[in-house]
Design a protein around this motif. Structure first.
Motif, PDB file in Angstrom:
ATOM      1  N   LYS A  11       0.840  -1.208   0.000  1.00 38.91           N
ATOM      2  CA  LYS A  11       0.000   0.000   0.000  1.00 38.91           C
ATOM      3  C   LYS A  11       0.871   1.252   0.000  1.00 38.91           C
ATOM      4  O   LYS A  11       0.677   2.174  -0.812  1.00 38.91           O
ATOM      5  CB  LYS A  11      -0.898  -0.028   1.235  1.00 38.91           C
ATOM      6  CG  LYS A  11      -1.505   1.306   1.648  1.00 38.91           C
ATOM      7  CD  LYS A  11      -2.216   1.160   2.997  1.00 38.91           C
ATOM      8  CE  LYS A  11      -2.439   2.520   3.660  1.00 38.91           C
ATOM      9  NZ  LYS A  11      -3.477   3.302   2.976  1.00 38.91           N
ATOM     10  N   ARG A  12       1.853   1.299   0.903  1.00 43.64           N
ATOM     11  CA  ARG A  12       2.717   2.480   1.001  1.00 43.64           C
ATOM     12  C   ARG A  12       3.562   2.656  -0.261  1.00 43.64           C
ATOM     13  O   ARG A  12       3.791   3.781  -0.728  1.00 43.64           O
ATOM     14  CB  ARG A  12       3.609   2.364   2.220  1.00 43.64           C
ATOM     15  CG  ARG A  12       2.827   2.524   3.538  1.00 43.64           C
ATOM     16  CD  ARG A  12       3.722   2.303   4.735  1.00 43.64           C
ATOM     17  NE  ARG A  12       2.990   2.569   5.984  1.00 43.64           N
ATOM     18  CZ  ARG A  12       3.484   2.332   7.191  1.00 43.64           C
ATOM     19  NH1 ARG A  12       4.711   1.808   7.318  1.00 43.64           N
ATOM     20  NH2 ARG A  12       2.786   2.623   8.264  1.00 43.64           N
ATOM     21  N   GLU A  54       1.272   4.045  -2.862  1.00 45.67           N
ATOM     22  CA  GLU A  54       0.956   5.432  -2.550  1.00 45.67           C
ATOM     23  C   GLU A  54       2.142   6.345  -2.893  1.00 45.67           C
ATOM     24  O   GLU A  54       1.962   7.444  -3.447  1.00 45.67           O
ATOM     25  CB  GLU A  54       0.579   5.571  -1.075  1.00 45.67           C
ATOM     26  CG  GLU A  54      -0.795   4.989  -0.756  1.00 45.67           C
ATOM     27  CD  GLU A  54      -1.097   5.021   0.723  1.00 45.67           C
ATOM     28  OE1 GLU A  54      -2.268   4.792   1.087  1.00 45.67           O
ATOM     29  OE2 GLU A  54      -0.158   5.258   1.533  1.00 45.67           O
ATOM     30  N   ILE A 114      -4.386  -6.574  -7.248  1.00 47.16           N
ATOM     31  CA  ILE A 114      -5.001  -5.281  -6.971  1.00 47.16           C
ATOM     32  C   ILE A 114      -6.356  -5.263  -7.655  1.00 47.16           C
ATOM     33  O   ILE A 114      -6.486  -5.655  -8.820  1.00 47.16           O
ATOM     34  CB  ILE A 114      -4.126  -4.123  -7.490  1.00 47.16           C
ATOM     35  CG1 ILE A 114      -2.782  -4.120  -6.758  1.00 47.16           C
ATOM     36  CG2 ILE A 114      -4.834  -2.784  -7.302  1.00 47.16           C
ATOM     37  CD1 ILE A 114      -1.789  -3.089  -7.301  1.00 47.16           C
ATOM     38  N   PRO A 161      -4.489  -1.621   7.112  1.00 48.85           N
ATOM     39  CA  PRO A 161      -4.683  -2.983   6.588  1.00 48.85           C
ATOM     40  C   PRO A 161      -5.516  -3.829   7.551  1.00 48.85           C
ATOM     41  O   PRO A 161      -5.375  -3.714   8.770  1.00 48.85           O
ATOM     42  CB  PRO A 161      -3.258  -3.525   6.460  1.00 48.85           C
ATOM     43  CG  PRO A 161      -2.392  -2.311   6.361  1.00 48.85           C
ATOM     44  CD  PRO A 161      -3.055  -1.266   7.198  1.00 48.85           C
ATOM     45  N   TYR A 173      -6.179  -7.004   3.291  1.00 51.26           N
ATOM     46  CA  TYR A 173      -6.390  -5.993   2.254  1.00 51.26           C
ATOM     47  C   TYR A 173      -6.023  -4.614   2.795  1.00 51.26           C
ATOM     48  O   TYR A 173      -5.987  -4.395   4.021  1.00 51.26           O
ATOM     49  CB  TYR A 173      -7.841  -5.998   1.767  1.00 51.26           C
ATOM     50  CG  TYR A 173      -8.840  -5.536   2.804  1.00 51.26           C
ATOM     51  CD1 TYR A 173      -9.232  -4.195   2.884  1.00 51.26           C
ATOM     52  CD2 TYR A 173      -9.397  -6.432   3.705  1.00 51.26           C
ATOM     53  CE1 TYR A 173     -10.140  -3.759   3.822  1.00 51.26           C
ATOM     54  CE2 TYR A 173     -10.310  -6.016   4.666  1.00 51.26           C
ATOM     55  CZ  TYR A 173     -10.684  -4.672   4.720  1.00 51.26           C
ATOM     56  OH  TYR A 173     -11.591  -4.244   5.659  1.00 51.26           O
ATOM     57  N   ALA A 174      -5.735  -3.700   1.858  1.00 49.59           N
ATOM     58  CA  ALA A 174      -5.397  -2.327   2.231  1.00 49.59           C
ATOM     59  C   ALA A 174      -5.842  -1.398   1.108  1.00 49.59           C
ATOM     60  O   ALA A 174      -5.539  -1.639  -0.075  1.00 49.59           O
ATOM     61  CB  ALA A 174      -3.895  -2.190   2.475  1.00 49.59           C
ATOM     62  N   TYR A 175      -6.591  -0.348   1.475  1.00 45.40           N
ATOM     63  CA  TYR A 175      -7.021   0.669   0.508  1.00 45.40           C
ATOM     64  C   TYR A 175      -5.852   1.627   0.246  1.00 45.40           C
ATOM     65  O   TYR A 175      -5.216   2.114   1.184  1.00 45.40           O
ATOM     66  CB  TYR A 175      -8.216   1.442   1.042  1.00 45.40           C
ATOM     67  CG  TYR A 175      -9.538   0.747   0.829  1.00 45.40           C
ATOM     68  CD1 TYR A 175     -10.419   1.194  -0.142  1.00 45.40           C
ATOM     69  CD2 TYR A 175      -9.897  -0.364   1.589  1.00 45.40           C
ATOM     70  CE1 TYR A 175     -11.644   0.564  -0.359  1.00 45.40           C
ATOM     71  CE2 TYR A 175     -11.107  -1.003   1.399  1.00 45.40           C
ATOM     72  CZ  TYR A 175     -11.985  -0.536   0.422  1.00 45.40           C
ATOM     73  OH  TYR A 175     -13.185  -1.174   0.213  1.00 45.40           O
ATOM     74  N   VAL A 176      -5.593   1.875  -1.033  1.00 44.42           N
ATOM     75  CA  VAL A 176      -4.501   2.767  -1.433  1.00 44.42           C
ATOM     76  C   VAL A 176      -5.056   4.177  -1.563  1.00 44.42           C
ATOM     77  O   VAL A 176      -5.981   4.433  -2.357  1.00 44.42           O
ATOM     78  CB  VAL A 176      -3.878   2.304  -2.766  1.00 44.42           C
ATOM     79  CG1 VAL A 176      -2.742   3.241  -3.171  1.00 44.42           C
ATOM     80  CG2 VAL A 176      -3.361   0.874  -2.631  1.00 44.42           C
ATOM     81  N   ILE A 199      -7.285  -1.316  -4.383  1.00 42.95           N
ATOM     82  CA  ILE A 199      -7.274  -2.077  -3.124  1.00 42.95           C
ATOM     83  C   ILE A 199      -6.258  -3.203  -3.287  1.00 42.95           C
ATOM     84  O   ILE A 199      -6.377  -4.033  -4.210  1.00 42.95           O
ATOM     85  CB  ILE A 199      -8.646  -2.682  -2.793  1.00 42.95           C
ATOM     86  CG1 ILE A 199      -9.739  -1.596  -2.780  1.00 42.95           C
ATOM     87  CG2 ILE A 199      -8.599  -3.410  -1.451  1.00 42.95           C
ATOM     88  CD1 ILE A 199     -11.150  -2.152  -2.651  1.00 42.95           C
ATOM     89  N   VAL A 200      -5.257  -3.237  -2.441  1.00 43.38           N
ATOM     90  CA  VAL A 200      -4.272  -4.327  -2.456  1.00 43.38           C
ATOM     91  C   VAL A 200      -4.875  -5.508  -1.687  1.00 43.38           C
ATOM     92  O   VAL A 200      -5.314  -5.360  -0.543  1.00 43.38           O
ATOM     93  CB  VAL A 200      -2.954  -3.893  -1.796  1.00 43.38           C
ATOM     94  CG1 VAL A 200      -1.981  -5.074  -1.746  1.00 43.38           C
ATOM     95  CG2 VAL A 200      -2.344  -2.736  -2.565  1.00 43.38           C
TER      96      VAL A 200
END
Length: 558
Positions: A63-64, A67, A206, A238, A255-258, A264-265
């Protein structure tokens, strides 16, 4: 210990053993089982967290990274649109130079274009002929107009290959605006996912917020295909979920929102692959528990058996001691009674014997005594009766006398006949024939007369009681070897069952419920052992019973 109380009931020793095993096992195993269950769930939760945490870290790292990638390119576009005027950006050569610098500094850019407020692409640098293209009706154009900055989903567009765009808007002082737009190759996204190096049991991809793949997925197909999972709720950080997709497969999903994007990862793992180490530990934990239970139960059973056996042996010794005391007291009473009877009977018998002898002498002195022969026969009959009474009283005194082991030379055949004389009348009454068979040359033995009489009397008396409707008792004497003589007492009575045969020498075991004490054969066994011999028994129900007593010929009793 089974059935020693008769009637098919378990003995109190069996119940004591079961109680001891159950109580000890309960006290020993309950803490072990409780601690193992607690440890099981604690370790399971810990392993689950340990296996999930790497997924969370990977999702956060990806995610990072995305970003940073998006922010870097958005910042580059934002700098250019504010640094260059509209006229400079519409200059094809200047825009080409800007694009080359961007590609050289950042990479990932496919093309760049300047779009006016009417949606017309005024200037374009890239591999496609998109100059003058009208984007006024496209979704991304409306989004960037509305928000000022926009990162699109992956889409095919006019280029016919997957890509996404980053666009920034610049507003003029007069209210007009223009947009600087660049296309990013999705290979950048693919590289980010491939760098995770997921194992065969896992997947990373993704997706956008409608569930459309932005990168290929090992489980769900290629770009722009829809994943068969519910889109997880938005979260700044996450998250991890256990899910079942529409195909019925179970996964653990991180999962992680970007930020600044629709991306979404998603990282997925099959539960089995995540918990492999836990399954190994679980097998070891359960195996250890089972092994511990088996060892503890075996130790408890062994210890309980040992302790209950010691209690049983102590009870047997106590019973033998009490019986010995009772026997001594009984013999003492019989001895006193026999002494009194002998004294009271022997005195009149002595007078009768003397008077009969005197009468015999007087008759013999007179040759002319009337009916001399008849009276002599009567006197002889009186003397024989007196002698018989004297023999009986002396035999009673000898049998009733109870003393410590006193070794003497004994003729077993004579001793057995003496014992049988006590049961002679009862055998006749019961219609029982008693026969003694002795091999020639049976040697005399060195033993205790009184105790042997007691032992053989107990065995023969049991045989008589088995022959209620008549029968036969056979007593066989034989020389086993130079040092042993055996006496076998066989009856053709009811016999003893195989189950009862195991317990007949145990104290208090009896099949004579109304009047048996269960001590006769136990005492007999003890007497024979004390005299250095051994006793064995064979029996068959309906055929009879055979007791064999083997005695040392010359050795002293132990």
């Amino acid at each position: 210990w089974k059935d020693t109380e008769g009637g098919g009931r378990r003995s109190r020793y069996c119940r004591l053993w079961e109680f001891s095993v159950l109580i000890t096992a309960g006290v020993s195993l309950t803490p072990l089982i409780v601690m193992t269950v607690f440890d099981y769930y604690s370790n399971r939760q810990a392993f689950k967290q340990e296996t999930i945490r790497p997924l969370v870290r990977l999702a956060l790292t990806t995610k990072r990274s995305l970003e940073f990638f998006l922010e870097e390119r958005w910042a580059a576009l934002d700098f250019i649109i504010h640094d260059k005027s509209f006229e400079e950006l519409t200059d094809q050569e200047k825009l080409t130079l800007v694009f080359r610098n961007m590609r050289r500094s950042f990479g990932g850019f496919v093309d760049i274009g300047l779009i006016d407020s009417a949606g017309i692409q005024q200037t374009y640098v890239g591999p496609y002929a998109l100059g003058g293209m009208n984007y006024k009706e496209t979704d991304w154009f409306h989004e960037v107009v509305l928000r000022g900055v926009y990162v699109s989903d992956v889409f095919m567009g006019y280029r016919k290959f997957p890509h996404f765009v980053i666009a920034v808007k610049y507003e003029k002082d007069n209210g007009d605006f223009y947009i600087l737009r660049t296309t990013i190759d999705t290979a950048i996204l693919d590289q980010q996912i491939q760098s995770l190096a997921m194992r065969p049991g896992g997947d990373a991809f993704i997706t956008n917020r409608e569930g459309v793949l932005q990168t290929p997925s090992r489980f769900y197909g290629n770009v722009l295909e829809t994943v068969p999972i519910a889109i997880p709720p938005f979260s700044e950080n996450p998250e991890v979920q256990e899910i079942v997709d529409r195909r019925g497969n179970s996964y653990i999903m991180s999962y992680a929102y970007v930020n600044l994007s629709p991306f979404i990862v998603v990282l997925m793992k099959e539960p089995g692959t995540l918990m492999e180490n836990w399954f190994t530990l679980r097998r070891n934990l359960v195996g250890f528990l089972i092994l511990s239970i088996v060892v503890i139960v075996l130790l408890i059973m062994g210890t309980s058996s040992y302790l209950v056996s010691r209690i049983r042996e102590a009870d047997i010794r106590q019973a033998k001691t009490l019986h010995s005391i009772q026997y001594t007291s009984k013999m003492a009473s019989i001895g006193r009674l026999a002494a009194g009877v002998a004294h009271e009977v022997n005195n009149p018998l002595a007078i009768i014997n003397e008077k009969a002898g005197l009468a015999k002498d007087l008759i013999q002195l007179s040759e002319e005594f009337p009916q001399r022969e008849k009276f002599l026969k009567l006197v002889e009959s009186i003397l024989r009766s007196v002698e018989r009474c004297s023999t009986i009283t002396h035999r009673l005194l000898g049998f009733a006398k109870r003393m410590d082991v006193q070794i003497e030379t004994i003729d077993l055949e004579v001793l057995l006949k003496e014992v049988l004389s006590f049961l002679e009348k009862e055998a006749i009454y019961r219609n029982i024939s008693v026969n003694i068979h002795a091999d020639g040359g049976i040697p005399s033995i060195q033993s205790d007369r009184g105790q042997l009489q007691q032992a053989f009397l107990n065995i023969i008396n049991n045989a008589v009681e088995e022959l209620e409707g008549g029968g036969a008792i056979d007593i066989a004497l034989r020389q086993e070897n130079d040092d042993a003589v055996s006496v076998t007492i066989t009856d053709n009575g009811r016999g003893i069952s195989e189950e009862n045969l195991k317990h007949i020498f145990e104290p208090f075991f009896t099949t004579k419920k109304e009047y048996g004490t269960g001590l006769g054969l136990s005492i007999t066994y003890g007497i024979v052992e004390k005299l250095g011999g051994n006793i064995s028994v064979k029996s068959a129900v309906g055929k009879g019973t055979s007791f064999t007593v083997t005695l040392p010929a010359h050795k002293s009793p132990v």
